[in-house]
Design an enzyme around this catalytic site. Structure first.
Site, mmCIF file in Angstrom:
data_model
loop_
_atom_site.group_PDB
_atom_site.id
_atom_site.type_symbol
_atom_site.label_atom_id
_atom_site.label_comp_id
_atom_site.label_asym_id
_atom_site.label_seq_id
_atom_site.Cartn_x
_atom_site.Cartn_y
_atom_site.Cartn_z
ATOM 1 N N ASP A 1 0.360 15.743 60.509
ATOM 2 C CA ASP A 1 1.817 15.821 60.592
ATOM 3 C C ASP A 1 2.305 14.683 61.480
ATOM 4 O O ASP A 1 1.762 14.466 62.568
ATOM 5 C CB ASP A 1 2.217 17.170 61.200
ATOM 6 C CG ASP A 1 3.667 17.545 60.955
ATOM 7 O OD1 ASP A 1 4.523 16.635 60.994
ATOM 8 O OD2 ASP A 1 3.949 18.734 60.757
ATOM 9 N N ARG B 1 5.754 14.399 62.153
ATOM 10 C CA ARG B 1 7.133 14.695 62.534
ATOM 11 C C ARG B 1 7.326 14.645 64.042
ATOM 12 O O ARG B 1 8.389 14.329 64.534
ATOM 13 C CB ARG B 1 7.548 16.062 61.993
ATOM 14 C CG ARG B 1 7.819 16.059 60.509
ATOM 15 C CD ARG B 1 8.111 17.442 60.000
ATOM 16 N NE ARG B 1 6.934 18.300 60.076
ATOM 17 C CZ ARG B 1 6.926 19.573 59.703
ATOM 18 N NH1 ARG B 1 8.040 20.123 59.249
ATOM 19 N NH2 ARG B 1 5.828 20.278 59.771
#
Length: 422
Positions: A333, A335
């Site tokens: 990930d 983000r």
């Protein structure tokens, strides 16, 4: 078809001033975290009067590339300046105490919505200062809300929800404005390492990152975020008023087109329903929508991962959910929610009474920034698409919030997504 509009001629070729050249006289200083807008100074990312530039990059984020195409095609004059008449916010936000904390907000300009007023003198003097935040009002119409009305879960009140199913909102669009020293501290790295990584990983697009250490503000070429407020936006900063909130990361396939491989749209529409209910109870609701498509890995990478998951030996199972992403992207990930709470601080938020999110990363980032969180609201099981069971099981096993049992290794092998040809 004829037109009375004559495309602007592109500027003729001439001397090109490299961004690595030293700054000129006339650039206004920026003091991040100052108590007043005049003390802080305006953000000037103009491409016209280069002597006035006091940041790295240009306004409009990734849309700056489209502006370049318009200029190259002769459809837009490079010297155009926006007429900001009647563009002022429909609702004034702040200022709040967090605006003058240089570490509380490092990824947006707190004064970005009010530049036409607070920097009117500088604009009149010839500085090309542009808003990086716009606030307006709108009606939001979703079939899921109409269905909630039909099923009796929501009742139109004429104030927050109309008979036709439209929810009344205040919404704000926010472009990224990064204060590099603060961003570096947020990620636990040195500013020089951050600048070098930004320079190298964008293919050397912004030489000023490594040649102009005096420029501390960067307008990155990335998407921004949009806020949707249900109820009085002024109540967001009042911890005694119940706040229902969701921080949602973009998922075009699900959010817009209803793809059922993930829970993104169901969670988004469920949060909107919860926000409307919260406003009707006398509180206020907030959905913060960030453009971080495919866990900030991009949609191409996301679709490659989908194919890998569906084609792997044993099928699409929760125990391999994160592994397949890491095989393709090198990381699970990207983000990185460290910058996410900034917009909450811009709104003056100190407490979220009901957080509509199961994400451990979002919860940790919000509470770690000093914002109190009360109840966490999970996604009801009946809203989880069958093909997305893999995602939910993998995430709850990895630490996502759930009021139910956490699936063990054996349980993670049970749920299977359908194949590519199903």
């Amino acid at each position: 078809m004829s037109s009375d509009v004559t495309p602007a001629a592109p500027r003729s070729a001439g001397h090109i001033r490299l961004t690595s050249h030293g700054g000129g006289f006339g650039a206004l200083p920026i003091t991040w975290g100052a108590d007043t807008p005049t003390g802080r100074g305006p953000v000037v990312g103009t491409t016209t009067t280069r002597l006035h530039r006091n940041v790295i990059g240009t306004h409009s984020g990734s849309y700056g590339v489209y502006r370049a195409l318009a200029v190259a095609a002769g459809a837009l004059s490079r010297d155009h300046r926006a007429d900001l008449t009647n563009t002022s916010p429909t609702h004034l936000i702040g200022p709040h105490p967090q605006w003058s904390d240089p570490d509380a907000i490092v990824s947006l300009d707190p004064w970005g919505a009010s530049v036409a007023d607070v920097f009117a003198g500088e604009i009149a003097a010839g500085y090309d200062i542009r808003p990086s935040i716009a606030v307006t009002r709108a009606h939001v119409i979703l079939p899921e809300i109409a269905d909630a009305i039909a099923r009796g879960r929501l009742r139109p009140d004429g104030r927050f929800l109309l008979e036709g199913g439209a929810a009344l909102v205040t919404k704000a669009a926010i472009e990224p404005v990064w204060y590099l020293p603060g961003v570096a501290r947020r990620f636990g790295c040195t500013e020089s390492d951050l600048r070098r990584a930004l320079f190298e990983e964008t293919g050397g697009m912004y030489p000023e990152l490594v040649t102009r250490s005096d420029l501390e503000v960067f307008l990155p070429p990335i998407g921004g975020q949009t806020l949707y407020v249900f109820g009085d936006a002024g109540d967001l900063a009042d911890p005694s008023v119940e706040l229902t909130a969701r921080v949602h990361d973009e998922c075009n396939g699900s959010d817009v087109f209803g793809s059922d491989i993930c829970t993104c749209r169901p969670y988004l529409t469920h949060a909107i329903e919860e926000c409307i209910l919260g406003a009707q109870r006398g509180g206020v609701g907030l959905v913060s929508y960030s453009r971080k498509e495919g866990r900030a890995l991009g949609e191409v990478t996301k679709f490659l991962v989908y194919n890998a998951r569906k084609r792997q030996l044993g099928g699409d199972t929760a125990d391999q959910y994160f592994a397949r992403t890491e095989c393709v992207a090198g990381v699970q990930d990207m983000r990185f929610q460290e910058l996410m709470p900034d917009v909450l601080h811009w709104l003056g938020i100190r407490k979220i009474h009901r957080l509509v999110s199961m994400s451990n990363m979002k919860y940790d980032a919000i509470t770690g920034s000093g914002i109190e969180v009360g109840t966490r609201v999970n996604l009801p099981d009946d809203l989880i698409p069958a093909d997305a069971r893999v995602e939910i099981d993998a995430k709850t096993a990895a630490g996502y919030f759930t009021p139910g049992p956490i699936p063990d290794a054996a349980e993670l092998k049970k749920a299977k997504g359908r194949g590519l040809d199903a």
